[in-house]
Design a protein around this motif. Sequence first.
Motif: not given
Length: 86
Positions: A7, A10, A40, A73, A76
């Motif tokens: 992320t 983003i 993203q 993360q 993700s």
Amino acid sequence: MTYVITTLCIGSKDASCVEVCPVDAIHPSPEDDVYDEVEQLFIDPKLCIDCDACRTVCPMEAIYTKATVPPEQVPSIQQNAAFYAG
């Protein structure tokens, strides 16, 4: 071991990684219809050949190998896979 865009992408969606991917595994590209609809970019885990080209050009340092994704993360990994699941 596949690569994952976290992320951290983003807000940037820098397409440097798209340009260097030798197997076209990163989407959406700026030319794709859905580019403006997502926050993203994502790496297709079935196409990724672990070449490391994307990670080295990412200005946001948002790309990791699946095994080295920081704990915060980890979601993700599933988000990348879900983007390609349909």
